[in-house]
Design an enzyme around this catalytic site. Structure first.
Site, PDB file in Angstrom:
ATOM      1  N   LEU A 195       1.351  -1.152   0.381  1.00  2.57           N
ATOM      2  CA  LEU A 195       0.051   0.402   0.040  1.00  2.57           C
ATOM      3  C   LEU A 195       0.536   1.177  -0.308  1.00  2.57           C
ATOM      4  CD1 LEU A 195      -3.040  -1.182   2.360  1.00  2.57           C
ATOM      5  CD2 LEU A 195      -2.574  -1.443  -0.200  1.00  2.57           C
ATOM      6  N   HIS A 196       0.022   2.308  -0.800  1.00  4.25           N
ATOM      7  CA  HIS A 196       0.638   3.629  -0.678  1.00  4.25           C
ATOM      8  C   HIS A 196      -0.084   4.346  -0.089  1.00  4.25           C
ATOM      9  CE1 HIS A 196      -0.825   3.804  -4.671  1.00  4.25           C
ATOM     10  NE2 HIS A 196      -0.352   2.605  -4.457  1.00  4.25           N
ATOM     11  N   ALA A 197       0.232   5.803  -0.636  1.00  2.00           N
ATOM     12  CA  ALA A 197      -0.860   7.325  -0.608  1.00  2.00           C
ATOM     13  C   ALA A 197      -1.697   7.041  -1.415  1.00  2.00           C
ATOM     14  CB  ALA A 197      -0.352   8.081  -0.417  1.00  2.00           C
ATOM     15  N   GLY A 198      -1.637   6.205  -2.209  1.00  2.00           N
ATOM     16  CA  GLY A 198      -3.265   6.111  -3.111  1.00  2.00           C
ATOM     17  C   GLY A 198      -3.940   5.408  -2.034  1.00  2.00           C
ATOM     18  N   HIS A 199      -3.628   4.016  -1.729  1.00  2.00           N
ATOM     19  CA  HIS A 199      -4.055   3.593  -1.287  1.00  2.00           C
ATOM     20  C   HIS A 199      -5.134   4.162   0.126  1.00  2.00           C
ATOM     21  CE1 HIS A 199      -1.792   0.228  -3.212  1.00  2.00           C
ATOM     22  NE2 HIS A 199      -2.810  -0.116  -4.190  1.00  2.00           N
ATOM     23  N   GLU A 211      -9.327   5.943 -10.204  1.00  2.00           N
ATOM     24  CA  GLU A 211      -9.406   6.103 -11.975  1.00  2.00           C
ATOM     25  C   GLU A 211      -8.092   6.112 -11.762  1.00  2.00           C
ATOM     26  OE1 GLU A 211     -11.163  10.341 -12.000  1.00  2.00           O
ATOM     27  OE2 GLU A 211     -13.214   9.442 -10.859  1.00  2.00           O
ATOM     28  N   SER A 256       1.930   4.192  -7.511  1.00  3.56           N
ATOM     29  CA  SER A 256       1.707   2.660  -7.892  1.00  3.56           C
ATOM     30  C   SER A 256       2.493   1.557  -7.568  1.00  3.56           C
ATOM     31  CB  SER A 256       1.540   2.291  -9.772  1.00  3.56           C
ATOM     32  OG  SER A 256       2.050   0.576 -10.123  1.00  3.56           O
ATOM     33  N   SER A 257       1.776   0.488  -7.431  1.00  2.13           N
ATOM     34  CA  SER A 257       2.745  -0.695  -6.504  1.00  2.13           C
ATOM     35  C   SER A 257       3.831  -1.160  -6.941  1.00  2.13           C
ATOM     36  CB  SER A 257       2.130  -1.803  -5.693  1.00  2.13           C
ATOM     37  OG  SER A 257       1.240  -1.621  -5.001  1.00  2.13           O
TER      38      SER A 257
END
Length: 288
Positions: A33-37, A149, A186-187
């Protein structure tokens, strides 16, 4: 925060929440996981009173075994991030639990939208995506599910699947979360070397150049796509595609279309990057 692996344990917890009148928001992930998740989790918290996050590296959506083997598994770190973000439950099924027969048996396929762009580049990918998401929806039965998105085509596919199968789930899309230099989070960005990471934001900049040209009135879409692919090649990328498509159904955009999306995919070293930029064009009017 609750962590469960078994489907029965998941369902028991969800039943108690529903009896208490809770609304359930769901965020499916493959972990790392990253900040987008985390942004997806925060959006889910605004849409439901309880948030479920799944972490499952789905083998059936990988078109290359080496990609599946290399995909980072960071469950301990992921759980810590989700606890800090305030998730209520993490579902961590195993491949044996999700696919007891050893692979895809019953398949869920979404025709049309699954057949081009990412579908053309990654054989079987979207069948794996639609099947696993359908299974997860059946297990969790959320009121709402949140997706990024950045995976524009995937989001469209899931929305169509939900409509076609009459699922009572609201699908919420969250705009792409980016690094400070514009690279979509993105991962797989972790596959980039230090040199490639410095180069990677050029991918988004080239797509932005296509968007700027469209806003300035260029209508030679095929030429714009070819120019963008050549720009990517000149900067060290190996482009899969750059396409201007209708936002409503991802069919090739025509000059009369106003809501469009510029999508691209390109390899940079071992990392395959994808990105997109939706835009609304001014309606062309005839003058006498």
């Amino acid at each position: 925060m609750i962590i469960v692996q078994a489907i029965d344990a998941l369902r028991e917890e969800l039943k108690s929440w529903r009896r208490a009148g809770e609304t359930i928001a769901f965020v499916p992930t493959m972990g790392n996981l990253h900040a987008g998740h985390i942004a997806l989790v925060k959006r889910a918290q605004a849409l439901g009173s309880k948030v479920v996050v799944s972490i499952f590296v789905n083998p059936t959506q990988f078109d290359r075994q080496e990609d599946l083997a290399a995909y980072p598994r960071t469950l301990t770190e992921d759980c810590a991030k989700l606890q800090a973000a305030g998730a209520d439950l993490i579902f961590t099924p195993t491949p044996a639990l999700m696919y007891p027969s050893g692979g895809l048996a019953t398949k869920v396929e979404v025709p049309g939208v699954s057949e081009w762009l990412e579908g053309a580049s990654r054989s079987g990918h979207f069948t794996g995506v639609s099947t696993v998401v359908c299974k997860l929806f059946h297990m969790v039965q959320p009121d709402v599910a949140v997706f990024g998105e950045k995976d524009f085509q995937q989001l469209m596919l899931i929305r169509q699947m939900v409509r076609d199968l009459d699922m009572d789930i609201h699908i919420e899309g969250l705009p792409t979360v980016r690094e400070s230099d514009g690279l979509a989070m993105s991962s797989r960005n972790g596959y980039l070397t230090t040199v490639e990471r410095k180069l990677a934001p050029s991918f988004h900049l080239i797509l932005r150049e296509v968007v700027d040209a469209l806003h300035k009135g260029r209508q030679d879409y095929a030429s714009l796509q070819i120019e963008a692919a050549k720009s990517l090649e000149s900067r060290g990328f190996r482009p899969d595609y750059v396409e201007i498509r209708r936002a409503v159904d991802l069919l090739p955009a025509q000059v009369e279309d106003t809501d469009v999306v510029v999508l691209g995919s390109a390899w940079l070293g071992k990392a395959r990057l994808i990105d997109n930029i939706p835009l609304t064009l001014k309606k062309v009017t005839e003058t006498s």
